[in-house]
Enzyme design. Structure first.
Site: not given
Ligand code: COA
Length: 289
Positions: A157, A175
């Site tokens: 992420s 994300k």
């Protein structure tokens, strides 16, 4: 002495050499950058791997280089993570070759700098499709095998979405979705022995993202408490730990690997001038804004 000189591990010198012997890793985005380094480190600890991406020729070259560097097996499994059918095919190729999948890295991602005002619907959708839907598609294609192996996911992420960061709406939204997806996966699949965790890298040197997205002249020592840019091996070490039995009680977590950067993050482009007058920062930016 600055902390940039502090001792570091490259993975192979910290973890047991046969840690992942007999296990299989499936990694999207493994052709280059952070994910390539994770695959190489895990292969050096005994895993066999499939690397997945759109660039068939680049994948084949990377797979060959990984085998040469580690002595383990690696196959290139060409697929666009936006296409569930192609991912199913890549998983089938991996199972046909190795018979199992124990570990999955959802690492395929795309990024560029653009303010919402000039971000087209297709540009926003493209990054959501690659980063978020790509992660969903990867999970869907691999989950039966991860259940069988009582295996584990690591999603790559970012820290961008912890605060509002200009020019990064598309990636921040994607994300944030990845983090949420991982948490739900951890809770839904935990009872079957499957774990799911997130790594959030900060600025990592030598990656395509860093070379294109950082302003010219940026000094890591001014913005990162640990005084240096991250290395791909810093992320690989975190992934090895999260996949290892040492993390067997960890699921639904986010491990931030950024030298402390997100706690003190400054706007890397002058704020708000860069938004009110984008022309004024053209000379500070590498690549297209
Ligand atoms: N600024 C604004 N919009 C952009 C852009 C930029 N710098 N780069 C791409 N887009 C837009 C395109 O204009 C297009 O939208 P449109 O149809 O309205 O014109 C849309 O995004 C899709 O772009 P396209 O290049 O056709 O998509 P793709 O699927 O081939 O590739 C990326 C998408 C994100 C992978 C591509 O932008 C890219 O190659 N990025 C660099 C590599 C990268 O991101 N690596 C990871 C680093 S973290």
């Amino acid at each position: 002495m600055s902390n940039a000189d502090a001792p570091r591990s490259t993975g192979g010198d910290t973890f047991r050499q046969d840690l992942f012997k007999g296990k299989v890793l499936f990694c999207t985005g493994g052709r280059s950058g952070i994910c390539y380094q994770i695959v190489q480190t895990m292969m050096s600890l005994g895993v066999d791997a499939a690397i997945v991406g759109r660039d068939a020729k680049g994948l084949a070259e990377s797979a060959q280089a990984l085998e040469k560097a580690t002595g383990q097996r690696c196959i290139p499994a060409s697929a666009d993570v936006r296409d569930p059918k192609q991912l199913e095919q890549a998983v089938k190729q991996t199972i046909d070759k190795f018979g199992r999948i124990d570990f999955v890295i959802c690492g395929a991602a795309g990024n560029f700098l653009a303010p919402i005002s000039s971000l087209s619907p297709n540009a926003f959708k493209t990054v959501i499709d690659i980063d978020l839907l790509g992660t969903y598609n990867t999970i869907k294609a691999t989950i039966p095998h991860i259940r069988d192996a009582k295996g584990s996911y690591v999603h790559i992420s970012a820290t961008l979405h912890y605060r509002g960061l200009p020019y990064q709406a598309h990636v921040s939204a994607a994300k944030a979705g990845v983090d949420a997806l991982s948490n739900v996966l951890a809770v839904e699949e935990g009872p079957r022995g499957v774990r799911s965790n997130v790594i959030a890298p900060g600025p990592i040197g030598g990656t395509e993202g860093m070379s294109r997205l950082t302003p010219k002249g940026w000094k890591p020592e001014n913005d990162i408490p640990l005084g240096r840019m991250g290395a791909t091996s810093d992320i690989a070490n975190a992934a090895v730990f999260l996949f290892s039995p040492a993390a067997s009680f960890m699921t639904g977590t986010v491990t931030v690997v950024d030298g402390g950067e997100h706690h003190i993050r400054q706007m890397s482009l002058p704020y708000p001038q860069s938004l009110l007058d984008p022309e004024s920062v053209k000379s500070l930016i590498k690549g297209k804004l």
